[in-house]
Design an enzyme around this catalytic site. Structure first.
Site, PDB file in Angstrom:
ATOM      1  CD  GLU A   1     -16.621   6.321  -2.101  1.00 45.52           C
ATOM      2  OE1 GLU A   1     -16.022   7.357  -1.307  1.00 45.52           O
ATOM      3  OE2 GLU A   1     -17.960   5.913  -2.263  1.00 45.52           O
TER       4      GLU A   1
ATOM      5  CG  ASP B   1       1.552  -6.306   4.363  1.00 48.80           C
ATOM      6  OD1 ASP B   1       0.294  -6.789   4.107  1.00 48.80           O
ATOM      7  OD2 ASP B   1       2.453  -6.874   4.908  1.00 48.80           O
TER       8      ASP B   1
ATOM      9  CG  HIS C   1      -6.152  -2.118   2.655  1.00 50.98           C
ATOM     10  ND1 HIS C   1      -7.457  -2.225   1.767  1.00 50.98           N
ATOM     11  CD2 HIS C   1      -7.001  -2.018   3.811  1.00 50.98           C
ATOM     12  CE1 HIS C   1      -8.716  -1.909   2.588  1.00 50.98           C
ATOM     13  NE2 HIS C   1      -7.925  -1.620   3.516  1.00 50.98           N
TER      14      HIS C   1
ATOM     15  CG  ASN D   1     -10.206  -0.376   6.559  1.00 52.13           C
ATOM     16  OD1 ASN D   1     -10.115  -0.193   5.324  1.00 52.13           O
ATOM     17  ND2 ASN D   1      -9.997  -1.468   7.330  1.00 52.13           N
TER      18      ASN D   1
END
Length: 327
Positions: free
Chosen positions: A163, A248, A274, A294
């Site tokens: 990332e 959202d 998100h 997540n």
């Protein structure tokens, strides 16, 4: 006299209970700081503890209502429990920008038979839950998650991807200030790949781009977008693997989610903030759900995962920006 004695006794019990409750909360606060490695100045601690106490109250009230059958999910304390909803949204929710449309749209395989449920974690497509820290780089984690899955599908090797490579080098995105998976896939395609997590570890802030072609862990040739429809997303998840999506996630119920099928009618079906990763779907206690990974660490949700409502009129806009890379 007896009445007065009883009244005094009740008052003493209440005072004693109040002191015990205060001592218990102080102990819990110290444990929260220890577990999540929190350190504050004296003034900061007053503010953060006040927010934490308010969030504890929200959790307790919601879970009591859940016990009464009013909610299909429960809340719980996590490492973000000392943040207000506004602070959590500003720090963690970094899906923003104008979407790049590349013209390629998902077409499901002919004669596809949809399984009732699927979980790509059990098939080796998904790396362990990661933690973006206080950097709005969710878009980068959603990007790597889907590419890790497609790389595994092609090669049989699950490689954790960097990332930080995207945060530092994907110029069309905005590092910790947000971005989109579609732009990240464009960068990876044009760059000739993305480095491995091991060779280019995450630091949670933007730094100088140090991409090394010799350390590429995966490549992609572009990205495929999925029609804004829950059945189309279900077909893609079932036949392709993990899918990048934008949702959202601005509600306090999302930030404090712990378990169960997340059913939040107040979240928007249009506005997103998100980026996450759909890694499966199924039905739990009669409610259809999307299984979503997540990037907020394992203290959040179900060890870093959430079951989000499926077939509830595109709740939280989960189908609006669904995409996966081609490899």
């Amino acid at each position: 006299m007896v009445f007065k004695y009883l009244l005094v006794l009740v008052c003493l019990v209440c005072v004693g209970y109040g002191r015990l409750s205060e001592l218990f909360l102080d102990k819990e606060w110290d444990e929260f700081k220890r577990v999540h490695h929190k350190a504050y100045t004296p003034q900061e601690e007053i503010t953060r503890k006040s927010i934490w106490l308010k969030n504890l109250d929200v959790i307790a009230t919601h879970n009591l209502e859940a016990d009464m059958g009013h909610h299909s999910y429960r809340l719980g304390m996590n490492e973000y429990g000392d943040l207000t909803t506004e602070e959590a949204t500003a720090v963690l929710n970094g899906a923003r920008g104008s979407e790049i449309v590349n013209g390629s749209t998902f077409l499901p395989p002919n004669n596809l038979k949809l399984p009732e449920s699927i979980d790509w974690r059990t098939e080796g497509y998904v790396t362990p839950v990661k933690n973006q820290g206080q950097c709005g780089s969710c878009w980068a984690f959603s990007t790597t998650g889907a590419l890790e899955g497609q790389h595994f599908r092609k090669t049989g090797k699950l490689v954790s991807l960097s990332e930080q490579n995207l945060v530092d080098c994907s110029k069309e995105n905005m590092a910790c200030n947000g971005g989109l998976p579609t732009k990240a896939y464009k960068y990876i395609s044009g760059n000739g790949g993305i480095d491995t997590e091991e060779s280019y570890p995450y630091i949670g802030k933007k730094d100088t781009c140090t991409f090394q072609r010799s350390q590429v862990g995966a490549t992609c040739t572009g990205a495929i977008q999925i029609e804004r429809d829950e059945l189309a997303l279900q077909k893609a998840v079932a036949s392709v693997g993990p899918i990048s999506v934008c949702i959202d996630a601005s509600r306090r119920s999302f930030h404090l989610y712990k378990e169960g099928v997340y059913d939040e009618e107040d979240c928007s079906t249009i506005i997103f903030d998100h980026a996450v990763l759909v890694v499966g779907y199924g039905t739990y206690q009669g409610k259809d759900y999307w299984l979503v990974k997540n990037s907020w660490g394992t203290s959040w949700g179900m060890e870093g995962y959430i079951m989000m409502s499926r077939n509830k009129d595109n709740q939280c806009g989960i189908t609006n920006h669904a995409v996966y890379p081609t490899v």
